[in-house]
Structures are given as structure tokens and as C-alpha cells.
Write an enzyme that holds these catalytic residues in place. Structure first.
Site, mmCIF file in Angstrom:
data_model
loop_
_atom_site.group_PDB
_atom_site.id
_atom_site.type_symbol
_atom_site.label_atom_id
_atom_site.label_comp_id
_atom_site.label_asym_id
_atom_site.label_seq_id
_atom_site.Cartn_x
_atom_site.Cartn_y
_atom_site.Cartn_z
ATOM 1 N N SER A 1 1.226 -1.554 0.030
ATOM 2 C CA SER A 1 0.043 -0.610 -0.245
ATOM 3 C C SER A 1 1.169 1.355 -0.425
ATOM 4 O O SER A 1 1.673 1.047 0.308
ATOM 5 C CB SER A 1 -1.215 0.040 1.085
ATOM 6 O OG SER A 1 -0.220 0.131 1.963
ATOM 7 N N LYS A 2 0.366 2.264 -0.164
ATOM 8 C CA LYS A 2 0.910 3.854 0.076
ATOM 9 C C LYS A 2 1.769 4.333 1.358
ATOM 10 O O LYS A 2 2.852 4.425 1.206
ATOM 11 C CB LYS A 2 -0.119 4.269 -0.648
ATOM 12 C CG LYS A 2 0.506 6.081 -0.353
ATOM 13 C CD LYS A 2 -0.659 7.027 -0.628
ATOM 14 C CE LYS A 2 -0.148 8.774 -0.503
ATOM 15 N NZ LYS A 2 1.309 9.071 0.468
ATOM 16 N N ARG A 3 0.509 3.296 2.228
ATOM 17 C CA ARG A 3 1.385 3.635 4.290
ATOM 18 C C ARG A 3 2.877 3.388 3.861
ATOM 19 O O ARG A 3 3.779 3.568 4.459
ATOM 20 C CB ARG A 3 0.319 3.432 4.670
ATOM 21 C CG ARG A 3 0.470 4.115 5.792
ATOM 22 C CD ARG A 3 -1.003 3.785 6.554
ATOM 23 N NE ARG A 3 -2.197 3.506 6.449
ATOM 24 C CZ ARG A 3 -2.874 2.554 5.990
ATOM 25 N NH1 ARG A 3 -2.433 2.123 7.067
ATOM 26 N NH2 ARG A 3 -4.362 2.460 5.862
#
Ligand code: GLU
Length: 516
Positions: free
Chosen positions: A272-274
Site C-alpha cells: 500500500s501507499k502507507r
């Protein structure tokens, strides 16, 4: 009757990448585009880009341009699309809205779908009731007969409601407890039971299609031969297979290939972007500025990755060639790529590997090409001795780095006398003896006008022999005198480029700065 997927046929290969413009394209999406592209090119087919923007609520400004710019940067040329045009356009669903409703009504007529008039309150009530009886709160073969729809209302009432302009949606009428089978090119036979599914909405209250209807209608009308998409769409596939059957298009149903997920570096869940933010790597191909918050997410491009390195890295995240080869340009990927060698299980993202790929492609790039890449870093001192000098210095320095932007800061000594000198070398290796030898040696190459690396190297050997010392003890201090560094590119090549005149100036400078 089980659905025996698509016929093996000799249809021309036509594949599509069909993103919804709901935000920036994640590298997982880029990989889907890449595999579609490779497959199309390998089979001399067409690669389409279709924008699936039926859900206007989730539309994000700039997301469509972002897709185009990303594919462009990576060199994935689209054959048919919004910008490119083609015989099967328009290629944006919002411009095809007249094409879908007719099929939904046809399905109702054929008793494969129905009108549902339930109000939001009625739906909430149904869910509450079902849940209270520990049943799953689905609108399906079981619950639909107690709801307000064209299966339960009289024909007259249905007609009256439609004539009056009551709100309605169209839902597919899925069979109860039926096996749905289809063959996935990557995963083999996939079997679902229709009871696992619900009567999905095909046409919304505003008369616009849902993703499922628009997607199937367009794949059919655009004569798509293979649907290559992410694993997250696998649960939708049985519904799609049923739609092909109900619409009478089973014979030309595309083959499905559901790609594995790209996983976090530790393998635990989808990347994910996180994860990117946390671990310091981009998950987007190019920089993305959120139009609402102005938040900027960095991209591979802005982080200094070369497009061919990103393509190569992504190709190997979920696919493997027939041997251990790792470096592939687009052309060789096209030759090697097969869906059969795409793996079923998720592929772990590996940041070090991404950097390794970038390094490999920097090694292939010429000094002049790299100079162009770092144009914004170039100052007058870098070009003072000409472009060729700069390019050669870059060639020598690139071996040590992952990113082009690291090169010039690493080798400032090629362009001016060092401003700092490695303290440890000074302390351990710089003394009267060594300073004397280095001075003698440099004087000898200047006097002999030994300008080439090989002549300088031979002379160091000859000098060391004449003094009965190992030349090894002179190498590092010599480098240090000229560059201030303890290590770096091959020393004699470095001396050759810097040149005798400058080398000799640097000797004077070191002796002055560090008297012994
Ligand atoms: N619009 C869907 C997406 O955003 C396409 C899924 C498919 O390829 O069928 O991924």
C-alpha cells in the site's frame, strides 16, 4: 449445466487496461498494464486503454491524464484509447452511456434480470431481518422473493411504476445453488457456487450502468480476447461469466487471467501507499499531487528511477522467464513473456532489488545520457573542461551508485580541487616518507609527460621497484592527494582524466595543507 469457459479460438489478440480514474495509478496497476502490453505485442495484437469512469462519485480530477503520462513515461504505447482513437471508440465509458441500458432491459425481458423498486429503508429493514435470523444480508435467490421487485409485484403494478417514473434499479437474477466454472489462464479451473454471490446491480437509479455491466458490454463490443487483471477482480469473474452466458455471448467470452497481488516487503498483505511512506520507496510511477489536499506523493520517476528499470523490475514481480535471466529490455520481455509463467501466489516487493535494477540500467546508460538526466544539477564547473570530460567522469563514478543524482556529489574532485580530505588516510598514511615518494612519482610522470593511465601505472611500478617498496603503499595516499578520498574509481583512469597539470597542482596543495 456448468459453464465451460471460452472456446479456444484464433481470435486476434485484443487486450485492454481498464483503470477507473479514482486516484493515482498504483504500481500494481502499472504491472497489469505492462502484462497486457507484453501479451498484446507478443501476439501481434492490440493493447487498448479504456477509462472506466461510470462511478462519477469517485471520479478524481487528473487521474486519467496521470494514467496516460505514466504509460508514456514507461514506453507502453497504447494502440487504441481516448487519445489514440480507434475503430471501437469511444474509449471512455462516460462517453458510451447510450450503450448499456438496452442490454440491462434485454436481460429483464429474457428473465435473467429484474427491476427492483425497494427503497433504502426497505433494504435496511431486509438486512436487519436477515441478520436477526443469522442469515447473510444479501439480495439474492433466497431473499429477493420477499422484496419489492418485478418478480414479486404483478405485471400491472410493475408497468404502472415504470410509467409513473418510479425509481428502480436492475439486478441480475442469479441462479440458486449452481456451479459456475471457468478456466483462468494462470490459475486453472475456478469454481464458484452461485449461492456465494448476490444479485448484483447492473443498472443504477440514474439509468447508468455499474462497473459489472459496462465492463462486460465493453469487453464484448471491443472484441476483447483476454482479460488480464488483478486478483482483486477474481470474485467478480463468476458474475461476469454468467453475464456472458445471459447475454448470449459465451462463445466469444474473453479468456481470464487474474494476476497475483504485489505484496508488502514482508509478504504480509497487499503493498500500500502507507508501506511506501513508511519504508521510503514510491508506490506510484510518477509524482501525484492530490487535487483536493495538494498532498504530493513521490513517483519512481522523481525518485530517480529509469523507466526501463521500473519496467524490468515490475515484469519480474509475478512473472519469471524460462531461465535465470534478470535483465530484460521491453523487446526481450515481449519475446519471453507468457501468461503461463505468471505465478499464482503474491510477489513480494523488494526495495533493494528495485535499486539494483536501477543501478544495472545506469551501468548501461552512457555518460552523456546520464548528464542529460542530471541536467538540473549541472553547474558551470562541471562543464568547464567540456562535455566529454563530464561524460567520462560520470562513466567512472556511476559504478558506485543506485541513482543518477548521486553521481556528481560523489565526484566533485573531478571538477575542482578537494575541499575536504579523508582524515583517516591523512593520519595513517601521510608522512614524510610517503609524501616524498608521491612527490617523486608525480614529478616523474609530469617530466615524462605520461598522460595515459597505462603509462602512469607502469611508472608507479617502476618507481616502487627502484625504491624496493610495494606500490600498494603508495596507491591510497596518491588517490588521497588528488581527490581527498580514501576510495573511488580506478586510480590511473582518474589521474588520466584529471590530467598531469591539475594533478601536480593538487600535490602542491596537499603538501601545503598537510606539512610533514
Ligand atoms: N475498472 C476496473 C479497475 O479499476 C477494471 C477491472 C477489470 O479489468 O475488469 O481495475
Amino acid at each position: 449445466m456448468p459453464l465451460n469457459s471460452q472456446k479456444m479460438s484464433d481470435r486476434p489478440v485484443r487486450v485492454r487496461f481498464a483503470p477507473s480514474p479514482t486516484g493515482p495509478l498504483h504500481i500494481g496497476g502499472v504491472r497489469t498494464a505492462l502484462y497486457n502490453y507484453l501479451f498484446a505485442k507478443k501476439h501481434k495484437g492490440k493493447f487498448l486503454l479504456r477509462i472506466e469512469d461510470t462511478d462519477q462519485k469517485r471520479f478524481v480530477e487528473g487521474a486519467e491524464d496521470y494514467v496516460n503520462d505514466s504509460l508514456n513515461w514507461l514506453g507502453l504505447t497504447v494502440d487504441e484509447g481516448v487519445r489514440e482513437g480507434g475503430d471501437f471508440g469511444p474509449y471512455k465509458q462516460s462517453e458510451r452511456m447510450d450503450k448499456y441500458a438496452g442490454y440491462a432491459h434485454q436481460l429483464v425481458k429474457d428473465d435473467y434480470a429484474y427491476y427492483a423498486f425497494d427503497t433504502p429503508e426497505e433494504l435496511t429493514e431486509m438486512r436487519a431481518k436477515l441478520e436477526a435470523n443469522s442469515m447473510s444480508a444479501k439480495y439474492d435467490a433466497t431473499s429477493r422473493m420477499s422484496m419489492r421487485n418485478s418478480l414479486t409485484l404483478s405485471e400491472d403494478e410493475v408497468k404502472e411504476r415504470l410509467d409513473r417514473g418510479d425509481n428502480y434499479i436492475v439486478r441480475i437474477k442469479l441462479p440458486r445453488n449452481e456451479e459456475i466454472r471457468f478456466q483462468d489462464v494462470i490459475r486453472g479451473w475456478i469454481v464458484f457456487n452461485s449461492s456465494q454471490l448476490d444479485d448484483k446491480v447492473l443498472l443504477k437509479e440514474d439509468g447508468l450502468p455499474t462497473y459489472h455491466l459496462a465492463n462486460i458490454v465493453d469487453d464484448h463490443l471491443m472484441e476483447i480476447s483476454h482479460v488480464i487483471r488483478g486478483e482483486e477482480w477474481l470474485p467478480s469473474a463468476p458474475l461476469h461469466v454468467i453475464l456472458y452466458r445471459y447475454l448470449g455471448w459465451e462463445d466469444t467470452m474473453p479468456k481470464f487471467a487474474h494476476l497475483p497481488l504485489i505484496l508488502k516487503p514482508d509478504g504480509k498483505g497487499k503493498l500500500s501507499k502507507r508501506d511506501g511512506d513508511r519504508l521510503g520507496f514510491p508506490v506510484f510511477p510518477i509524482e501525484w499531487k492530490d487535487p483536493k489536499t495538494d498532498e504530493i506523493s513521490s513517483g519512481y520517476r522523481e525518485s530517480g528511477y529509469l523507466p526501463n528499470a521500473v519496467v524490468n523490475m515490475l515484469a519480474l514481480l509475478g512473472w519469471h522467464p524460462s531461465d535465470n535471466q534478470e535483465l530484460f529490455d521491453l523487446e526481450s520481455l515481449i519475446n519471453e513473456f507468457t501468461l503461463e509463467r505468471v505465478s499464482k501466489s503474491g510477489a513480494k516487493f523488494d526495495m533493494d532489488k528495485a535499486k539494483w535494477f536501477n543501478h544495472q540500467y545506469l551501468m548501461k546508460a552512457t555518460g552523456t545520457e546520464i548528464a542529460d538526466m542530471v541536467a538540473s544539477q549541472i553547474e558551470p564547473k562541471h562543464t568547464a573542461r567540456g562535455d566529454k570530460y563530464l561524460a567520462t567522469a560520470i562513466e567512472m563514478l556511476k559504478e558506485k551508485v543506485s541513482f543518477a543524482s548521486e553521481i556528481l556529489p560523489l565526484g566533485d574532485y573531478f571538477f575542482e580541487a578537494p575541499s575536504a580530505y579523508d582524515e583517516k588516510v591523512q593520519r595513517k598514511k601521510w608522512n614524510a616518507d610517503i609524501a616524498g615518494h608521491i612527490t617523486n612519482y608525480i614529478n616523474s610522470i609530469v617530466e615524462g609527460n605520461m598522460v595515459s593511465a597505462s603509462a602512469m601505472e607502469e611508472q608507479l611500478q617502476a618507481y616502487a621497484d627502484s625504491k624496493e617498496i610495494g606500490k600498494g603503499m603508495l596507491m591510497q595516499p596518491l588517490r588521497w592527494v588528488v581527490s581527498g578520498q580514501a576510495g573511488g574509481p580506478p586510480i590511473f583512469e582518474m589521474l588520466e582524466l584529471i590530467g598531469l597539470e591539475e594533478v601536480s597542482k593538487r600535490l602542491d596543495r596537499a603538501i601545503q595543507k598537510f606539512p610533514v
